[in-house]
Design an enzyme around this catalytic site. Structure first.
Site, PDB file in Angstrom:
ATOM      1  CG  ASP A 288      79.640  67.526  38.128  1.00 36.73           C
ATOM      2  OD1 ASP A 288      78.498  67.587  38.603  1.00 36.73           O
ATOM      3  OD2 ASP A 288      79.892  67.756  36.932  1.00 36.73           O
TER       4      ASP A 288
HETATM    5  C1  GLC Z   1      77.947  69.134  34.555  1.00 35.09           C
HETATM    6  C2  GLC Z   1      76.955  68.442  35.460  1.00 35.09           C
HETATM    7  C3  GLC Z   1      77.020  66.945  35.422  1.00 35.09           C
HETATM    8  C4  GLC Z   1      77.467  66.470  34.049  1.00 35.09           C
HETATM    9  C5  GLC Z   1      78.885  66.954  33.874  1.00 35.09           C
HETATM   10  C6  GLC Z   1      79.501  66.453  32.557  1.00 35.09           C
HETATM   11  O1  GLC Z   1      78.507  70.233  35.204  1.00 35.09           O
HETATM   12  O2  GLC Z   1      76.940  68.830  36.815  1.00 35.09           O
HETATM   13  O3  GLC Z   1      75.732  66.449  35.787  1.00 35.09           O
HETATM   14  O4  GLC Z   1      77.376  65.065  33.963  1.00 35.09           O
HETATM   15  O5  GLC Z   1      78.980  68.375  33.945  1.00 35.09           O
HETATM   16  O6  GLC Z   1      78.958  67.081  31.477  1.00 35.09           O
END
Ligand code: GLC
Length: 721
Positions: A288
């Site tokens: 993440d």
């Molecule tokens: C965010 C979220 C995740 C998302 C990622 C990319 O922090 O936790 O669900 O896909 O960043 O944008």
């Protein structure tokens, strides 16, 4: 037949330098270089905190240039981008990767296509209330067609985090509190996103998230610790992720949180033992955002280098935007602390998904004509409207105040009735407010006699000339989603005051709720004659809501998450255990002094404009399954759909079991007066559970089978297993 790319992967890997290998593990997003010295995230926080207005945010963003780190790209230091939702920009970057780097390895473009790209459909929590896997797959297909036309290869969805605590803002992003529904929802979305051939130009890889148990964060607070028994982890959370893997998802995003003290980002038991060994997953594992670097804050890594080492060894293939791998891996491999074969394994997983997507053969989105014609078509709007209508849940309808007569004169109050931008919910990056049709606009389009007041101004005058008053209240989209946990999930004061004032006029009042989570609305439930849960329903919000309010469509939605009576009851969910002293009236029982133990609206609940009755329930033990059948009749005046739900309760087990567990559901269309049979086959394997020592054990003894229209179903038969 799935093609085998292993030979091509190994051949390419053998040509790669250490730097090029590490570059493939780097995903970055455009950073902003502008007349301000704060990051995009900080700017966003400044807007949400009210330190800058939306207009100032847009102006600052307008002055920003997007830096795509092109020098690093040319040097082979980038393998993927996040957030490039435009084929011209994607193709420009892809051309650099393919034509100006030494090996010409194509880029992978990831994007958060959570519930639609341009055709924004209802938030997942809303769409889950349709209890219809075919619909979930259909809207996933629409999203894939649009997103791939904009150059997207991989979506960071479906999110299938079972969420039992309404304080958590991301409850909006999944299929609610039940693991079976999240499993079915996730599998359907994977099929919708990926289609039947990942190399097709309108197919995008699905990335299930967030692995695992992100929805179990303590106190409903985002990113918070998850301290969970392994039994509950495996019984109540893991099946949803496994269903997505079984459906063929080609990527996994580990969750920000720890599980029992080990952050998922560096948790080899999860990422290697379970995902790779037990489940046989050979796709991509991508962190993440910034999660690898954040292992220092977790207190599991002493610095970024340590975090990079732990993450790679644990099985994290790609680093989203923390730069830990590009900064630290070269030295870690050269020092021998990280064996190069481990790095090779991660690179192979990156190359594999690029081969599977056909990116080496067709790296560009060349069909610009498709991009210009495939967005927000009539067909996709019609699907968005169908999804929105099926997501609406009729919570109350006293004296059949609904449906309204076509010539009803209505007064509509509250900004949510007209604020188009609010209709797309918290997770629709590509959404454009102008694409949405609000309730007020839909009234105008239909020629309905409608007076609108954003803040209640002229209420008495409007009430005097109206047959019914509609209050559009709930939550702004910023009040749910990521980093939007709430310590108080009651309706906000202004909205409650508006509803009270409308009730005081003496005219019939209908509340339409726009929200991204269950709200504690006991006062509305008690005093408002009609309540329609609309969630954040997407581009077709207004038409869908009026379809139901005026009876063009008979509502069929059923809640997939419990509506508590008070925030203090959270986490609150239907599949709870009974305890030795179930909450009741007498003092020494499990209850509150200042709140009920029951919810205001239970899981699985939703009304219709007709009524249904259940006939004989038959439960039989077969060789390796329990067979359940029941008749259901439409006893009202109009056609409708009933979602027949089948729950079980294992009465006496080696560990206490939930008082109800959903084991099957079937949406049955019934004409007025019609009767049909609904049937469920529940394999014994789906009734097994874990004992104290994590041995999987069969369900033995008395099993109660409940069938009905929500989780309070009382029609029950017992069977002995
Ligand atoms: C965010 C979220 C995740 C998302 C990622 C990319 O922090 O936790 O669900 O896909 O960043 O944008």
């Amino acid at each position: 037949m799935k093609k085998n790319y292993e030979e091509r992967i190994r051949t390419l890997l053998s040509k790669m330098t250490l730097e090029e290998k590490i570059g493939q593990l780097q995903q970055c997003g455009p950073s902003l270089v502008g007349a301000f010295d704060v990051s995009f995230d900080e700017l966003l926080n400044m807007m949400f905190d009210g330190r800058i207005t939306r207009e100032e945010f847009d102006r600052l963003m307008g002055t920003a240039e997007q830096d795509f780190h092109e020098d690093d790209l040319r040097a082979g230091k980038i393998g993927s981008y996040n957030g490039i939702g435009d084929s011209a920009a994607a193709n420009r970057l892809q051309k650099i990767a393919v034509e100006e780097t030494r090996l010409g390895i194509p880029l992978l473009f990831g994007y958060d296509v959570i519930h639609g790209f341009r055709t924004v459909t209802p938030i997942p929590l809303a769409e889950s209330c349709a209890w219809e896997p075919k619909l979930w797959e259909k809207t996933g297909r629409v999203a894939a067609k649009e997103a791939t036309a904009a150059g997207v290869h991989l979506t960071f969805a479906p999110m299938v985090d079972v969420a039992k605590d309404a304080r958590w803002g991301r409850v909006s992003e999944g299929a609610g509190e039940d693991v079976l529904l999240n499993a079915d929802y996730g599998a359907a979305k994977v099929k919708g996103f990926q289609g039947d051939d990942l190399t097709k130009e309108d197919a995008m890889a699905a990335c299930l998230k967030h692995f695992a148990a992100y929805g179990a964060g303590e106190a409903g607070r985002d990113y918070n610790r998850v301290d969970l028994s392994v039994q509950r982890l495996w019984e109540e959370y893991m099946p949803a992720y496994k269903a997505c893997i079984d459906a063929g998802a080609r990527a996994v995003m580990p969750a920000f949180n720890d599980i029992n003290g080990v952050p998922c980002t560096v948790n080899s038991r999860l990422l290697r033992d379970v995902l790779r060994e037990k489940w046989g997953f050979n796709g991509l594992v991508i962190s993440d955002s910034n999660a690898i670097a954040e292992c220092v804050s977790h207190g599991i890594a002493k610095d970024k280098r340590d975090a990079a080492k732990q993450a790679l060894l644990a099985g994290m293939d790609m680093d989203m935007s923390s730069n830990s791998y590009v900064e630290c891996l070269k030295e870690l491999v050269e020092s021998g602390e990280v064996p190069e074969r481990v790095l090779d394994g991660a690179v192979e997983n990156v190359l594999r998904i690029k081969f599977e997507l056909g990116l080496f053969d067709h790296p560009y989105q060349t069909n610009e004509e498709r991009e210009s014609v495939c967005m927000l078509t009539e067909e996709s709007r019609a699907i968005a409207r169908e999804a929105a209508v099926k997501s609406l849940v009729l919570l109350k309808n006293e004296n059949h105040i609904l449906p309204l007569k076509s010539d009803a004169k209505i007064g509509i109050f509250g900004s949510l009735a007209a604020d188009k931008g609010q209709m797309t919910g918290a997770w629709a990056i590509g959404a454009r407010p102008e694409d949405c049709v609000s309730m007020v606009e839909a009234c105008q389009e239909r020629g309905i006699s409608c007076q609108y007041s954003e803040d209640g101004k002229d209420m008495l005058k409007i009430a005097a000339s109206s047959d019914v008053l509609i209050a559009a209240v709930g939550e702004m989209k910023e009040e749910s989603g990521e980093a939007a946990s709430r310590a108080d999930i009651t309706l906000n004061r202004e909205h409650l005051a508006l509803v009270r004032d409308l009730l005081a006029t003496g005219k019939p009042v209908v509340v339409v709720l726009f929200n991204g989570r269950p709200l504690a609305i006991p006062e509305l439930a008690e005093h408002v004659p009609a309540i329609l849960e609309a969630w954040h329903p997407g581009v077709e919000a207004g038409p869908a809501i009026l379809d139901v309010l005026f009876g063009d469509v008979n509502p069929s939605g059923k809640l997939t998450t419990t509506f508590p009576a008070a925030t203090g009851q959270c986490p609150m969910y239907y599949a709870h255990i009974n305890t030795g002293r179930p909450g009741g009236k007498s003092k020494f029982t499990s209850k509150y002094l200042d709140a009920p133990v029951e919810p205001v609206y239970p899981f699985g609940y939703g009304l219709s404009y007709t009524t249904f009755a259940y006939g004989e329930l038959k439960v039989e033990k077969k060789e390796d399954a329990v067979w359940v059948s029941v008749s259901v009749s439409n006893t009202g005046e109009r056609d409708g759909e009933e979602t027949v739900q089948c729950y079980v309760q294992h009465v006496a087990a080696k560990r206490v079991r939930p008082v109800r567990q959903l084991k099957g559901y079937e949406k049955v269309g019934l004409k007025a007066g019609e009767t049909k049979e609904a049937g469920f086959m529940i394999p014994f394997a789906e009734l097994s559970y874990y004992d104290w020592d994590m041995n999987k054990i069969p369900c033995e003894g008395v099993l109660r089978v409940y069938v009905g229209g929500d989780s309070r179903a009382e029609l029950m038969e017992e069977v002995v297993l």
